[in-house]
Design a protein around this motif. Structure first.
Motif, PDB file in Angstrom:
ATOM      1  N   GLU A  91       0.777  -0.785  -0.315  1.00  0.00           N
ATOM      2  CA  GLU A  91      -0.287   0.184  -0.143  1.00  0.00           C
ATOM      3  C   GLU A  91       0.649   0.912  -0.306  1.00  0.00           C
ATOM      4  O   GLU A  91       0.416   2.043  -0.613  1.00  0.00           O
ATOM      5  CB  GLU A  91      -1.102  -0.024   1.571  1.00  0.00           C
ATOM      6  CG  GLU A  91      -1.874   1.136   0.825  1.00  0.00           C
ATOM      7  CD  GLU A  91      -2.686   0.873   2.098  1.00  0.00           C
ATOM      8  OE1 GLU A  91      -3.646   1.993   2.883  1.00  0.00           O
ATOM      9  OE2 GLU A  91      -3.121   0.322   3.349  1.00  0.00           O
ATOM     10  N   GLU A  92       1.541   1.096   0.779  1.00  0.00           N
ATOM     11  CA  GLU A  92       2.652   2.286   0.799  1.00  0.00           C
ATOM     12  C   GLU A  92       3.869   3.109  -0.329  1.00  0.00           C
ATOM     13  O   GLU A  92       3.692   3.384  -0.936  1.00  0.00           O
ATOM     14  CB  GLU A  92       4.093   2.269   1.839  1.00  0.00           C
ATOM     15  CG  GLU A  92       4.267   3.526   2.271  1.00  0.00           C
ATOM     16  CD  GLU A  92       5.719   3.273   1.390  1.00  0.00           C
ATOM     17  OE1 GLU A  92       6.425   5.111   1.031  1.00  0.00           O
ATOM     18  OE2 GLU A  92       6.901   2.497   0.944  1.00  0.00           O
ATOM     19  N   LEU A  93       3.814   1.427  -1.102  1.00  0.00           N
ATOM     20  CA  LEU A  93       4.168   2.317  -2.427  1.00  0.00           C
ATOM     21  C   LEU A  93       3.741   2.152  -3.473  1.00  0.00           C
ATOM     22  O   LEU A  93       3.632   3.205  -4.414  1.00  0.00           O
ATOM     23  CB  LEU A  93       5.113   1.141  -3.162  1.00  0.00           C
ATOM     24  CG  LEU A  93       6.601   0.463  -2.829  1.00  0.00           C
ATOM     25  CD1 LEU A  93       7.312  -0.685  -3.014  1.00  0.00           C
ATOM     26  CD2 LEU A  93       7.245   1.885  -3.132  1.00  0.00           C
ATOM     27  N   ALA A  94       1.927   1.944  -3.465  1.00  0.00           N
ATOM     28  CA  ALA A  94       1.120   2.492  -4.303  1.00  0.00           C
ATOM     29  C   ALA A  94       0.458   3.488  -3.894  1.00  0.00           C
ATOM     30  O   ALA A  94       0.395   4.325  -5.255  1.00  0.00           O
ATOM     31  CB  ALA A  94       0.129   0.972  -4.787  1.00  0.00           C
ATOM     32  N   GLN A  95       0.736   4.376  -3.009  1.00  0.00           N
ATOM     33  CA  GLN A  95       0.305   5.782  -3.307  1.00  0.00           C
ATOM     34  C   GLN A  95       1.051   6.721  -3.244  1.00  0.00           C
ATOM     35  O   GLN A  95       1.105   7.573  -3.053  1.00  0.00           O
ATOM     36  CB  GLN A  95       0.059   5.635  -1.347  1.00  0.00           C
ATOM     37  CG  GLN A  95      -1.549   5.131  -0.738  1.00  0.00           C
ATOM     38  CD  GLN A  95      -1.482   5.329   0.434  1.00  0.00           C
ATOM     39  OE1 GLN A  95      -0.861   5.800   1.423  1.00  0.00           O
ATOM     40  NE2 GLN A  95      -3.015   4.817   1.020  1.00  0.00           N
ATOM     41  N   ARG A  96       2.387   5.875  -3.142  1.00  0.00           N
ATOM     42  CA  ARG A  96       3.518   7.201  -3.368  1.00  0.00           C
ATOM     43  C   ARG A  96       4.269   7.274  -4.575  1.00  0.00           C
ATOM     44  O   ARG A  96       4.390   8.405  -5.563  1.00  0.00           O
ATOM     45  CB  ARG A  96       5.010   6.706  -2.799  1.00  0.00           C
ATOM     46  CG  ARG A  96       6.392   7.093  -2.506  1.00  0.00           C
ATOM     47  CD  ARG A  96       7.360   7.093  -1.707  1.00  0.00           C
ATOM     48  NE  ARG A  96       8.110   5.532  -1.530  1.00  0.00           N
ATOM     49  CZ  ARG A  96       9.039   5.132  -1.354  1.00  0.00           C
ATOM     50  NH1 ARG A  96      10.121   5.966  -2.162  1.00  0.00           N
ATOM     51  NH2 ARG A  96       8.962   4.075  -1.210  1.00  0.00           N
TER      52      ARG A  96
END
Length: 125
Positions: A91-96
């Protein structure tokens, strides 16, 4: 200061080539930006500015940005998203990166839709 040279055609050049905007409209917008040194614009910002002025649509910009980076355009409105594949990116990479894995290719690689390809060019992730 001279603009950095990229191996890709500039977004504005692609828009003029496709007759989405005139050369004069592009030059006027770029000149306006040159007046304020701190407001120099990237391709992404140029697209947003042209959309906000009603000269092009978001879809037109997205298609040309994909072409600019020599990537396939993924239309999320018409793509079948494999939820199992979509969960493969944390999720963190997807959002970033504003990214969404869409499908798995036969060679085991993923098709990933990303809002701005420029954000991942120099990323190790």
């Amino acid at each position: 200061m001279e603009a950095a040279h990229h191996p890709w055609p500039a977004l504005g050049v692609l828009m003029v080539r496709d007759a989405l905007i005139s050369k004069e409209e592009l030059e006027a917008i770029l000149e306006e930006q040159r007046q304020v040194r701190l407001q120099r614009i990237s391709g992404r910002q140029l697209g947003e500015l042209l959309v906000s002025r009603g000269l092009v649509t978001t879809a037109q910009v997205a298609r040309l940005v994909a072409e600019q980076y020599e990537l396939s355009f993924v239309d999320l409105a018409t793509s079948d998203i494999d939820l199992q594949v979509a969960r493969q990116l944390n999720e963190e990479l997807a959002q970033r990166f504003s990214a969404l894995p869409v499908s798995l290719r036969s060679d085991g690689s993923y098709v990933v839709a990303i809002a701005d390809p420029g954000t991942v060019l120099f990323s190790d992730e």
